[in-house]
Structures are given as structure tokens and as C-alpha cells.
Design an enzyme around this catalytic site. Structure first.
Site, PDB file in Angstrom:
ATOM      1  N   HIS A  55       0.844  -1.203   0.000  1.00  0.00           N
ATOM      2  CA  HIS A  55       0.000   0.000   0.000  1.00  0.00           C
ATOM      3  C   HIS A  55       0.878   1.252   0.000  1.00  0.00           C
ATOM      4  O   HIS A  55       0.608   2.215  -0.730  1.00  0.00           O
ATOM      5  CB  HIS A  55      -0.917   0.018   1.225  1.00  0.00           C
ATOM      6  N   HIS A 115       0.743  -2.672   9.386  1.00  0.00           N
ATOM      7  CA  HIS A 115       2.178  -2.555   9.111  1.00  0.00           C
ATOM      8  C   HIS A 115       2.885  -1.813  10.238  1.00  0.00           C
ATOM      9  O   HIS A 115       2.274  -0.962  10.906  1.00  0.00           O
ATOM     10  CB  HIS A 115       2.429  -1.800   7.793  1.00  0.00           C
TER      11      HIS A 115
END
Length: 284
Positions: A51, A98
Site C-alpha cells: 500500500h 504494518h
């Protein structure tokens, strides 16, 4: 012109990012202490953040490709790219998917890929348009990359997403090639550059919304039709039971052709069928 190049960069950024995840194999942040607000991609590995990679590469590529081709202030483009990148990167940490290190690595990795691919994106696009056997080479290459690029210990969303990305890229490239050989001129003539941003009138806004709605409907119908056709066909060819479709879709023999063909047709429709439809109904 711009869309074709953006998709070329997007495909390579996402493909390399997904393959790198499978090589490094770092797990997602542990929960607890992290609170995960998104669990759909929890089965994927974590390093680097794809992303963050796409959230960096797309706005920067958009700025690099569009500045000088359109008339707008450079500072406006830089601010937009910074905000886009920052929001995407920070959201991955906020969602608990993350670590900060994953996001920083994704950001730097995307910059590296842009440095390598931006100088050759014109050559790749020209090959896709003009080379006689480009569609055959593109389809074969993208299919081979999806089959042989990485393996999975257990099923995760990464394999299907990679096939989806490669299929979409192949479909767009093939649609672009058909436009070229049929002399469908979608790009503005070079003597009209740089382009000025048109004023926003009611007519322009209405036309844009109508194009958006029609385009999205066509693409959704394409996706639904191909999905309903490819999953049963793949199950039949590879003798996979269809009593549990969700489980069948996780088998590589079904997942790869279903994703690749379905999103390949979506990409082809995006680049060829939808523009032809716009031309036919006077929305070009």
C-alpha cells in the site's frame, strides 16, 4: 497516454512488492499489542508495505508524467503527491497492518522502482502499441510471472491479488494495441501540448459524471460475467468440487485463471470497449 504509463508503473511496483513480501516473509505486527482494524489482508506477509509502495509510486509518477504536459503549478502537484503518499502510508500504521519500518521500506522501494522504470516507460508503451506480436508476448509474460513468481506455504490473498494485477496490466496493454492498429486516436496531437485545464462548467461536469457512471457499470458487468464463467470452467477443467466455491477459489488451479482472465477482460474493456462505447454515444 497518461493512464497507460501509470498502469505500467503500477503493475511493476505491485508485482515486485508482492514477490518481495514472499521472499522476506516478515509476519504482520502482533496483536496484541497492535489493534488491527483491517483483517482481510492479515494472511499476507508484511515487509514491505505494498500500500505504501503504490501510495508513493502513483502520485509521484502522476506528477512526473503530467507536469509539462498539462499547465499547472509545480507546487500544486508536489503538495498533492505529498498528501496522497502521507495519508496512505499513515493509514497502514493506523489500521494495524504494518510497522513503521514496513512503510518506510515500501516508500524507499517504490522510489527505487520509479528511478529504474520511469526512464523506460515510454519504450515499454511504444512496444505495447506498435510491435506486431506484443499482445501474445504480454499475455504469456504476465501469465508466466503469475504462475512461477512465488509459492505459498498456506493460502493468502497475495497470490490472487498478484494475478489480478498482472491480468489487468495485460488487458490494458492488449486494449491499447487494438486501439493503435485500428487507428483509434485517444491521445491529443503533440502540437496541442501543453494542455490547459478546462474550466468546470455544468456541461463538462455532467458529461464527466455520465462517463464515470457508464464506464463503471460496463466494467462491473464485465467483472461479474467473467467471474461467473471462469470459476465453474476452471473447476470443471481441473476436476475440483464446486460444492464450496470459497474453498475452490483458493486452489491455485482456479484462483490464477479466474483472477487473470477476469481482470484481463476488465483492463481490456477499460482501454478499448468503454472508449468505443463513448465514441458511439457521443461522449468522447
Amino acid at each position: 497516454w497518461l493512464g497507460r504509463r501509470l498502469i505500467i508503473i503500477w503493475v511493476w511496483v505491485m508485482y515486485l512488492g508482492q514477490c518481495t513480501k514472499d521472499v522476506i516473509r516478515w509476519p504482520r505486527p502482533a496483536s496484541p499489542p497492535v489493534v488491527k482494524l483491517e483483517v482481510f489482508y492479515n494472511s499476507e506477509y508484511s515487509m514491505p508495505s505494498t500500500h505504501a509502495m503504490s501510495g508513493t509510486a502513483i502520485p509521484l509518477a502522476l506528477l512526473l508524467l503530467s507536469y509539462g504536459r498539462w499547465q499547472y503549478p509545480l507546487m500544486f502537484g508536489l503538495i498533492l503527491a505529498f498528501c496522497w503518499c502521507s495519508l496512505v502510508c499513515c493509514s497502514r500504521i493506523y489500521m494495524g497492518m504494518h510497522s513503521i519500518l514496513d512503510v518506510i521500506a515500501g516508500f524507499l522501494y517504490a522510489i527505487l522502482i520509479l528511478v529504474v522504470f520511469h526512464p523506460v516507460v515510454d519504450l515499454i508503451d511504444n512496444f505495447n502499441l506498435t510491435y506486431k506480436y506484443a499482445p501474445l508476448i504480454i499475455i504469456s509474460l504476465h501469465l508466466a510471472l503469475g504462475i512461477f513468481s512465488f509459492t505459498l506455504d498456506t493460502w493468502s490473498t497475495s497470490r490472487g491479488d498478484t494475478a489480478q494485477i498482472l491480468g489487468c496490466g495485460a488487458g490494458v496493454a492488449c486494449g491499447s494495441h487494438i486501439n493503435y492498429i485500428m487507428d483509434v486516436k485517444l491521445d491529443p496531437p503533440p502540437d496541442t501540448l501543453p494542455l490547459s485545464l478546462s474550466s468546470l462548467t455544468v456541461t463538462v461536469f455532467g458529461k464527466a459524471i455520465l462517463r464515470l457512471l457508464i464506464g463503471v457499470i460496463v466494467l462491473l458487468l464485465t467483472k461479474i460475467a467473467m467471474k461467473k464463467a471462469t470459476i465453474p470452467l476452471a473447476c470443471k477443467i481441473f476436476c475440483i468440487p464446486r460444492d464450496d466455491v470459497r474453498k475452490a477459489r483458493q486452489r491455485m488451479e482456479v484462483e490464477l485463471p479466474y483472477r487473470y482472465i477476469t481482470y484481463g477482460m476488465v483492463g481490456f474493456s477499460l482501454m478499448f470497449i468503454v472508449p468505443c462505447l463513448f465514441h458511439f454515444i457521443g461522449l468522447s
